[in-house]
Design an enzyme around this catalytic site. Structure first.
Site, mmCIF file in Angstrom:
data_model
loop_
_atom_site.group_PDB
_atom_site.id
_atom_site.type_symbol
_atom_site.label_atom_id
_atom_site.label_comp_id
_atom_site.label_asym_id
_atom_site.label_seq_id
_atom_site.Cartn_x
_atom_site.Cartn_y
_atom_site.Cartn_z
ATOM 1 N N ASP A 1 1.502 8.385 3.564
ATOM 2 C CA ASP A 1 0.824 7.536 4.555
ATOM 3 C C ASP A 1 0.001 8.387 5.520
ATOM 4 O OD1 ASP A 1 0.134 5.236 5.946
ATOM 5 O OD2 ASP A 1 2.195 4.542 6.181
ATOM 6 N N ASP A 35 -1.938 -3.602 5.074
ATOM 7 C CA ASP A 35 -0.702 -4.012 5.753
ATOM 8 C C ASP A 35 -0.664 -5.526 5.902
ATOM 9 O OD1 ASP A 35 0.372 -1.528 5.974
ATOM 10 O OD2 ASP A 35 -0.301 -1.170 8.022
HETATM 11 C C1 GLA Z 1 1.979 1.977 7.720
HETATM 12 C C2 GLA Z 1 2.080 1.452 6.308
HETATM 13 C C3 GLA Z 1 3.237 0.492 6.194
HETATM 14 C C4 GLA Z 1 4.513 1.202 6.587
HETATM 15 C C5 GLA Z 1 4.379 1.764 7.987
HETATM 16 C C6 GLA Z 1 5.581 2.626 8.336
HETATM 17 O O1 GLA Z 1 1.608 0.996 8.596
HETATM 18 O O2 GLA Z 1 0.892 0.842 5.915
HETATM 19 O O3 GLA Z 1 3.345 -0.013 4.895
HETATM 20 O O4 GLA Z 1 4.785 2.224 5.666
HETATM 21 O O5 GLA Z 1 3.214 2.579 8.110
HETATM 22 O O6 GLA Z 1 5.489 3.181 9.593
#
Ligand code: GLA
Length: 695
Positions: free
Chosen positions: A452, A521
């Site tokens: 990420d 998200d």
């Molecule tokens: C980002 C990702 C989510 C999750 C969060 C965790 O927003 O897109 O899917 O993994 O981080 O902090």
């Protein structure tokens, strides 16, 4: 299908297209033709040497140069801008030599040289004949004894048929609203898309499609291109005063500089361009096949149905809660259990922990092994979330190395989500992260990593930069690639997923490292259908990780949510402990259906039949490559009564074969399903999944 040279012309032919360039009467390397492949090489047009129009429009400004450098009376957007050590700020290129390397992927290299200064520019064209794609990149070599400052160095300029008007399709968005489709007619001037955020970003995607306003999903000429780069980029779509349309793509020159030392070569990222007469659908399918067959690290694998714990437990992670989730996940047929954020040292909220990549001693007193062991016993693989480029000021790593973050020493450091960015341009930082993540992967049986990246850059300083500090933008991305490549090479069976707060780093560069992208998200299904459609303009369904969650309206049927996610690589992200038994039973049923159809979805041909952007009733179809089996998904979203439901015309069937469509009585020929179509009645918020079978 090859590269041929005829006098002053090079003809690059793919299965259905041809790209021709040549030297004009004044020695310029100019574009000639990019269109359908013709039957004989000498049928292609001749190279035209431009005549000036007036003192304001001299030939240099009118030439359709393959790679215009800023020099002379030239006012179009150039691809190259450099300053020599004596302050000279233009580059006058002259053709030197050509090299053709034959093979499966023929390669043409054209070397040019500045007429006075020791700088050479090599244009590289690699053909992917089966996909009608050309890969272009440029190598700049300093053959002198003084450094040269590069201020802009793009990968390619693509020219289109002259004297025509073009419609420009591109994708824009924001966090939780990625990949929205835009269409507009290009008019004289320059339209710029770019990222200044250190990643390719949620906001624009380094991709375009161009047509003459007459292409649709099935037919019409479409030119398209995409840049394989995960950092700052720029696209410049220019229509000149003489109706010459060109699109350039490359590294963003905004805040960019590169000190090219004597003897050094700078290679740009690759830019891919394609041409089809099969409309937008054809352009997407060409890219899908190319990405699956030529780009992805594990191109032909079937992705497992995964469970991701993020929306269920966020930071409130414990061995017990994860095992409970894993047991429920295994029961419904999940094959890969992914522990998201919240597992590492000090990570109880988003204020602390990033940088300290070992299991939190309180949550995991015996490390991750007991959880992984249980997950494996349940018949699932285990995956983990990391965010290696980031650091919280409240972390052991930051306390030890506050100088490792990107910052200007004299300024405060803006935090976003309470985090700062480690400077991956610094080899020491990269080595530290390689060591930590390598240790994690070596000590634990981890088969999947979600990588990420949850913020954009600010205060882009690099005080101990060995060269120009503005090299940060490129060297950072190279550092990310290097760390990722090193870890992949040491752990070749690990499958990687790229995420940047959803689709903030969805580009062809990252897809050499990651087999999947976490697209957004936003998992609310109606919004997601639109995001997924935009995504499909470039990317195939196998890389599109799509979770079923509880986001959005609680009354939306689970069936609908499952169907929306089954259009990609299916995952579950809901809080399974909160689901009723009936919901888990239903989910299990859909997961077992998905396992049967996933080869078609992940590796078949995708047809966007009715767009969710345009209509509250949408349809998308996937057909196996042999045209035997297919799947049709139909969704009705927020369409009030009385509603006229559109006819669905299937695609990709063999016209003479007989097919049946699940839920519709009777068998019909492929032609009949494609030309007479069918209707599927749905009430609002309903969806349908129908198998298509050759009889
Ligand atoms: C980002 C990702 C989510 C999750 C969060 C965790 O927003 O897109 O899917 O993994 O981080 O902090």
């Amino acid at each position: 299908m090859s590269i041929t040279q005829k006098e002053n012309k090079w003809v690059l032919e793919t299965a259905h297209s041809a790209y021709v360039l040549g030297l004009d009467g004044d020695g310029r390397l100019v574009h000639v033709y990019w269109n359908k492949r013709l039957s004989a090489a000498d049928a292609y047009p001749e190279v035209v040497t431009p005549r000036g129009i007036s003192s304001f429009d001299m030939p240099d400004n009118l030439a359709r140069e393959e790679y215009p450098a800023y020099a002379g009376p030239k006012y179009i957007d150039p691809c190259l801008k450099a300053t020599f050590s004596d302050g000279t700020r233009d580059v006058v290129l002259c053709f030197e030599s050509a090299d053709v390397i034959h093979g499966d992927l023929p390669l043409l290299k054209l070397r040019m040289q500045d007429v006075d200064y020791p700088l050479s520019v090599t244009l590289c064209y690699r053909l992917y004949p089966a996909y009608d794609l050309i890969e272009r990149w440029v190598e700049i070599n300093n053959t002198g004894t003084d450094a040269v400052l590069l201020e802009r160095v793009w990968s390619a300029q693509w020219h289109f048929l002259p004297n025509a008007s073009y419609r420009f399709t591109h994708l824009s968005g924001q966090w939780a609203g990625e990949m929205q489709i835009n269409r507009e007619t290009l008019t004289p001037g320059i339209k710029v898309l770019e990222s200044r955020r250190l990643t390719s970003s949620h906001y624009h995607i380094p991709w375009f499609a161009l047509d003459q306003g007459d292409a649709d999903e099935d037919k019409g000429k479409v030119w398209f291109g995409t840049l394989a780069w995960s950092g700052n980029w720029k696209l410049s779509a220019e229509v000149t005063s003489t109706a010459s349309t060109r699109i350039s793509m490359g590294l963003n020159d905004w805040d960019f500089a590169w000190k090219l030392e004597p003897g050094a070569t700078f290679s740009t990222p690759a830019c891919f361009g394609g041409f089809t007469t099969a409309g937008f659908g054809g352009s997407s399918r060409a890219l899908h096949d190319f990405i699956r067959e030529r780009k992805l690290p594990h191109g032909q694998m079937l992705h497992k149905v995964l469970y991701n714990s993020w929306e269920a437990t966020e930071f409130n992670v414990s061995v017990k809660s994860q095992i409970l989730l894993a047991e429920l996940a295994a029961k419904i047929g999940v094959e890969l259990f992914v522990l998201d954020d919240g597992w590492f040292h000090g990570r109880n909220h988003d204020h602390a922990g990033l940088g300290d990549w070992w299991p939190d001693e309180t949550k995991f007193p015996d490390g991750l092994s007991p959880l992984i062991k249980r997950v494996n016993e349940l018949g699932m693989e285990f995956g983990l979330w990391i965010e290696p480029e980031m650091v919280n000021p409240d972390s052991d790593l930051y306390r030890a190395h506050p100088d490792w973050v990107i910052h200007f020493p004299g300024r405060s450091r803006s935090e976003a989500r309470h985090q700062l960015i480690l400077n991956f341009a610094n080899p020491l930082v990269c080595q530290y992260i390689i060591d930590k993540i390598d240790q994690l992967l070596s000590e634990n049986h981890i088969q999947f990593i979600k990588w990420d990246m949850n913020r954009n850059v600010s205060e882009p300083g690099w005080s101990d930069a060995p060269g120009d500090a503005r090299e940060l933008w490129v060297r950072y991305v190279e550092g990310v690639y290097r760390v990722w490549q090193t870890l992949s090479a040491r752990h070749p069976d690990v499958i990687w997923q790229a995420c940047s707060g959803g689709g903030g780093r969805a580009d062809l560069g990252i897809l050499s490292l990651a087999d999947q992208i976490w697209v957004s998200d936003n998992t609310e299904p109606a919004a997601r259908l639109k995001i997924q459609e935009g995504f499909s303009y470039l990317y195939p369904a196998n890389i599109m990780e799509a979770w079923v969650t509880d986001m959005g309206r609680a009354d939306l049927p689970l069936e609908f949510r499952m169907h929306a996610s089954m259009c990609g690589s299916l995952g579950i992200g809901a809080h399974l402990m909160g689901w009723k038994v009936e919901q888990r039973v239903e989910a299990a049923r859909w997961i077992s259906v998905y396992k049967k159809i996933r080869p078609i979805i992940q590796y078949g041909d995708q047809y966007r039949l009715i767009s969710p952007q345009a209509h509250g009733y949408s349809a998308v179809q996937y057909m196996g490559k042999d045209a035997q089996d297919g799947v049709l998904f139909v969704f009705r979203t927020h369409l009030t009564e009385p509603a006229v439901l559109p006819v669905i015309y299937l695609r990709g069937l063999h016209p003479d074969w007989i097919y049946e469509l699940e839920g519709i009585a009777g068998q019909r020929s492929g032609s009949a399903w494609m030309e007479a179509g069918l209707t599927i009645k749905l009430k609002d918020d309903q969806s349908a999944l129908r198998r298509i079978r050759h009889k």
